[in-house]
Design a protein around this motif. Structure first.
Motif, PDB file in Angstrom:
ATOM      1  N   PRO A 118      45.598  34.147  35.845  1.00 38.67           N
ATOM      2  CA  PRO A 118      46.824  34.643  35.226  1.00 38.67           C
ATOM      3  C   PRO A 118      47.667  35.425  36.223  1.00 38.67           C
ATOM      4  O   PRO A 118      47.163  35.971  37.213  1.00 38.67           O
ATOM      5  CB  PRO A 118      46.314  35.551  34.095  1.00 38.67           C
ATOM      6  N   MET A 119      48.972  35.473  35.969  1.00 38.71           N
ATOM      7  CA  MET A 119      49.887  36.215  36.831  1.00 38.71           C
ATOM      8  C   MET A 119      49.651  37.715  36.664  1.00 38.71           C
ATOM      9  O   MET A 119      49.627  38.232  35.554  1.00 38.71           O
ATOM     10  CB  MET A 119      51.326  35.877  36.466  1.00 38.71           C
ATOM     11  N   VAL A 120      49.464  38.390  37.769  1.00 37.54           N
ATOM     12  CA  VAL A 120      49.297  39.842  37.750  1.00 37.54           C
ATOM     13  C   VAL A 120      50.665  40.473  37.924  1.00 37.54           C
ATOM     14  O   VAL A 120      51.294  40.345  38.973  1.00 37.54           O
ATOM     15  CB  VAL A 120      48.335  40.303  38.862  1.00 37.54           C
ATOM     16  N   GLY A 121      51.145  41.127  36.864  1.00 39.25           N
ATOM     17  CA  GLY A 121      52.494  41.680  36.900  1.00 39.25           C
ATOM     18  C   GLY A 121      52.583  43.044  37.549  1.00 39.25           C
ATOM     19  O   GLY A 121      53.669  43.498  37.893  1.00 39.25           O
ATOM     20  N   LEU A 122      51.442  43.713  37.711  1.00 40.05           N
ATOM     21  CA  LEU A 122      51.428  45.039  38.323  1.00 40.05           C
ATOM     22  C   LEU A 122      50.856  44.941  39.738  1.00 40.05           C
ATOM     23  O   LEU A 122      50.420  43.888  40.182  1.00 40.05           O
ATOM     24  CB  LEU A 122      50.573  45.994  37.474  1.00 40.05           C
ATOM     25  N   ARG A 123      50.906  46.068  40.426  1.00 39.17           N
ATOM     26  CA  ARG A 123      50.301  46.106  41.765  1.00 39.17           C
ATOM     27  C   ARG A 123      48.819  45.760  41.646  1.00 39.17           C
ATOM     28  O   ARG A 123      48.094  46.316  40.826  1.00 39.17           O
ATOM     29  CB  ARG A 123      50.469  47.511  42.359  1.00 39.17           C
ATOM     30  N   GLN A 124      48.374  44.817  42.477  1.00 40.15           N
ATOM     31  CA  GLN A 124      47.000  44.361  42.368  1.00 40.15           C
ATOM     32  C   GLN A 124      46.033  45.468  42.789  1.00 40.15           C
ATOM     33  O   GLN A 124      46.160  46.053  43.859  1.00 40.15           O
ATOM     34  CB  GLN A 124      46.784  43.115  43.232  1.00 40.15           C
ATOM     35  N   THR A 125      45.087  45.731  41.930  1.00 40.83           N
ATOM     36  CA  THR A 125      44.024  46.698  42.187  1.00 40.83           C
ATOM     37  C   THR A 125      42.701  45.994  41.920  1.00 40.83           C
ATOM     38  O   THR A 125      42.669  44.936  41.263  1.00 40.83           O
ATOM     39  CB  THR A 125      44.155  47.915  41.259  1.00 40.83           C
ATOM     40  N   PRO A 126      41.596  46.535  42.400  1.00 40.79           N
ATOM     41  CA  PRO A 126      40.301  45.901  42.106  1.00 40.79           C
ATOM     42  C   PRO A 126      40.058  45.703  40.609  1.00 40.79           C
ATOM     43  O   PRO A 126      39.508  44.670  40.203  1.00 40.79           O
ATOM     44  CB  PRO A 126      39.298  46.882  42.717  1.00 40.79           C
ATOM     45  N   MET A 127      40.495  46.653  39.774  1.00 45.20           N
ATOM     46  CA  MET A 127      40.301  46.532  38.325  1.00 45.20           C
ATOM     47  C   MET A 127      41.088  45.358  37.765  1.00 45.20           C
ATOM     48  O   MET A 127      40.566  44.566  36.982  1.00 45.20           O
ATOM     49  CB  MET A 127      40.733  47.834  37.637  1.00 45.20           C
ATOM     50  N   LEU A 128      42.351  45.205  38.171  1.00 44.80           N
ATOM     51  CA  LEU A 128      43.176  44.110  37.661  1.00 44.80           C
ATOM     52  C   LEU A 128      42.700  42.755  38.170  1.00 44.80           C
ATOM     53  O   LEU A 128      42.702  41.769  37.432  1.00 44.80           O
ATOM     54  CB  LEU A 128      44.641  44.327  38.045  1.00 44.80           C
ATOM     55  N   VAL A 129      42.306  42.701  39.435  1.00 46.72           N
ATOM     56  CA  VAL A 129      41.796  41.446  39.982  1.00 46.72           C
ATOM     57  C   VAL A 129      40.536  41.029  39.232  1.00 46.72           C
ATOM     58  O   VAL A 129      40.364  39.860  38.865  1.00 46.72           O
ATOM     59  CB  VAL A 129      41.517  41.579  41.492  1.00 46.72           C
ATOM     60  N   HIS A 130      39.658  41.983  38.980  1.00 46.33           N
ATOM     61  CA  HIS A 130      38.428  41.695  38.240  1.00 46.33           C
ATOM     62  C   HIS A 130      38.765  41.206  36.831  1.00 46.33           C
ATOM     63  O   HIS A 130      38.177  40.232  36.334  1.00 46.33           O
ATOM     64  CB  HIS A 130      37.560  42.950  38.164  1.00 46.33           C
ATOM     65  N   ALA A 131      39.734  41.847  36.189  1.00 49.27           N
ATOM     66  CA  ALA A 131      40.124  41.441  34.838  1.00 49.27           C
ATOM     67  C   ALA A 131      40.716  40.035  34.837  1.00 49.27           C
ATOM     68  O   ALA A 131      40.443  39.229  33.941  1.00 49.27           O
ATOM     69  CB  ALA A 131      41.125  42.437  34.257  1.00 49.27           C
ATOM     70  N   SER A 132      41.521  39.708  35.850  1.00 49.17           N
ATOM     71  CA  SER A 132      42.155  38.384  35.913  1.00 49.17           C
ATOM     72  C   SER A 132      41.124  37.287  36.111  1.00 49.17           C
ATOM     73  O   SER A 132      41.324  36.151  35.677  1.00 49.17           O
ATOM     74  CB  SER A 132      43.184  38.350  37.042  1.00 49.17           C
ATOM     75  N   GLU A 133      40.011  37.608  36.741  1.00 47.35           N
ATOM     76  CA  GLU A 133      38.965  36.620  36.983  1.00 47.35           C
ATOM     77  C   GLU A 133      37.984  36.523  35.815  1.00 47.35           C
ATOM     78  O   GLU A 133      37.193  35.583  35.750  1.00 47.35           O
ATOM     79  CB  GLU A 133      38.190  36.975  38.254  1.00 47.35           C
ATOM     80  N   THR A 134      38.046  37.501  34.908  1.00 44.46           N
ATOM     81  CA  THR A 134      37.050  37.596  33.838  1.00 44.46           C
ATOM     82  C   THR A 134      37.598  37.202  32.482  1.00 44.46           C
ATOM     83  O   THR A 134      36.974  36.448  31.743  1.00 44.46           O
ATOM     84  CB  THR A 134      36.497  39.035  33.765  1.00 44.46           C
ATOM     85  N   TYR A 135      38.783  37.713  32.155  1.00 42.94           N
ATOM     86  CA  TYR A 135      39.343  37.508  30.828  1.00 42.94           C
ATOM     87  C   TYR A 135      40.105  36.190  30.729  1.00 42.94           C
ATOM     88  O   TYR A 135      40.585  35.652  31.727  1.00 42.94           O
ATOM     89  CB  TYR A 135      40.301  38.646  30.474  1.00 42.94           C
ATOM     90  N   SER A 136      40.253  35.710  29.495  1.00 37.54           N
ATOM     91  CA  SER A 136      41.165  34.603  29.239  1.00 37.54           C
ATOM     92  C   SER A 136      42.591  35.099  29.463  1.00 37.54           C
ATOM     93  O   SER A 136      42.851  36.308  29.448  1.00 37.54           O
ATOM     94  CB  SER A 136      41.005  34.102  27.799  1.00 37.54           C
ATOM     95  N   PRO A 137      43.548  34.177  29.702  1.00 36.95           N
ATOM     96  CA  PRO A 137      44.926  34.622  29.985  1.00 36.95           C
ATOM     97  C   PRO A 137      45.505  35.534  28.910  1.00 36.95           C
ATOM     98  O   PRO A 137      46.164  36.532  29.214  1.00 36.95           O
ATOM     99  CB  PRO A 137      45.695  33.298  30.077  1.00 36.95           C
ATOM    100  N   THR A 138      45.273  35.206  27.644  1.00 38.04           N
ATOM    101  CA  THR A 138      45.842  36.017  26.562  1.00 38.04           C
ATOM    102  C   THR A 138      45.253  37.419  26.552  1.00 38.04           C
ATOM    103  O   THR A 138      45.977  38.418  26.423  1.00 38.04           O
ATOM    104  CB  THR A 138      45.593  35.335  25.201  1.00 38.04           C
TER     105      THR A 138
END
Length: 258
Positions: free
Chosen positions: A151-171
């Motif tokens: 999914p597109m990361v709309g905020l500054r990429q951080t380890p938490m957001l990168v981990h979430a993008s790889e783990t969660y479904s897009p919604t």
């Protein structure tokens, strides 16, 4: 339905559809709805907005008194089962954020598009199977795209957001990213240390209600007074603010629901 669920699925929480409650509200209380009346707004606030039981009770009592609804049987009956529809009473109930029967209603609408009154039973099931096959095909496409695209990361990429993008479904990731963005607007007012637990008081920079977040040093768990995780399965911005403060940079596995 409620009686059957309590027997067949005793561990399941049975809530009421907010859409149907609002529709019945107009049917039973339409004669109280006058021009410039705030009755529907007070009722809507009791259903959707208030997170504290005391606030809910205060506004409910004011609404009933102001509009002379003390003897309204429908409203009195609805109040008796407020734990099935009022936000403040459902904070710790697992609902995945759903408050209405929109899923079944959309399926009903899809089936109606394929049916006619003169269809016999065989024709009905033929069309019904077509609708089900179409739904399953769409799910397969969504599953494939979820696994092939991050999914597109709309905020500054951080380890938490990168981990979430790889783990969660897009919604779910979009919902998590919104909470993460909220956490960047929050400040910790104070904290109180104990042997095992640390209690943080968190609120937004621009004001709003204070939230109590308790962090467990032993198992690195958090519990927030807003109860968003218990209700929707996504960590709230208050908890994410505390995780950032104590140096936890990825989502602990126990907070990722299957």
């Amino acid at each position: 339905m409620a009686a059957a669920l309590s027997i067949v699925m005793p561990e399941t929480f049975h809530g009421l559809c907010t859409f149907h409650i609002r529709r019945n509200f107009m049917k039973h209380l339409g004669n109280h709805y006058k021009e410039n009346s705030n009755l529907p707004y007070m009722f809507g606030a009791c259903m959707y907005e208030f997170e504290e039981v005391e606030q809910f009770n205060r506004v409910w009592e004011a609404m009933v008194k102001k509009h002379n609804l003390e003897n309204n049987e429908w409203l009195s009956g609805l109040y008796r089962i407020r734990d099935k529809w009022a936000r403040c009473m459902m904070k710790e109930r697992w609902t995945a954020g759903m408050r209405s029967t929109q899923l079944s209603e959309s399926l009903n609408a899809a089936i109606k598009n394929h049916l006619k009154l003169d269809h016999d039973l065989v024709q009905f099931f033929r069309h019904f199977n077509s609708v089900v096959d179409e739904k399953r095909h769409n799910e397969l496409i969504a599953e494939y795209e979820m696994r092939q695209k991050l999914p597109m990361v709309g905020l500054r990429q951080t380890p938490m957001l990168v981990h979430a993008s790889e783990t969660y479904s897009p919604t779910v990731f979009v919902a998590f990213q919104n909470e993460y963005g909220e956490s960047t607007t929050m400040v910790i007012l104070r904290q109180q240390d104990a042997a095992m637990f640390v209690e943080f008081v968190v609120m937004r920079y621009d004001g709003g209600p204070e939230r109590i977040v308790v962090f467990n040093r032993n198992d690195l768990s958090v519990r927030c007074s807003c109860k968003k995780y218990e209700n929707e399965g996504i960590l709230c911005g208050h908890a994410l603010k505390v995780f950032d403060t104590v140096g936890i940079k990825i989502i602990p596995p126990e907070y990722i629901k299957r």
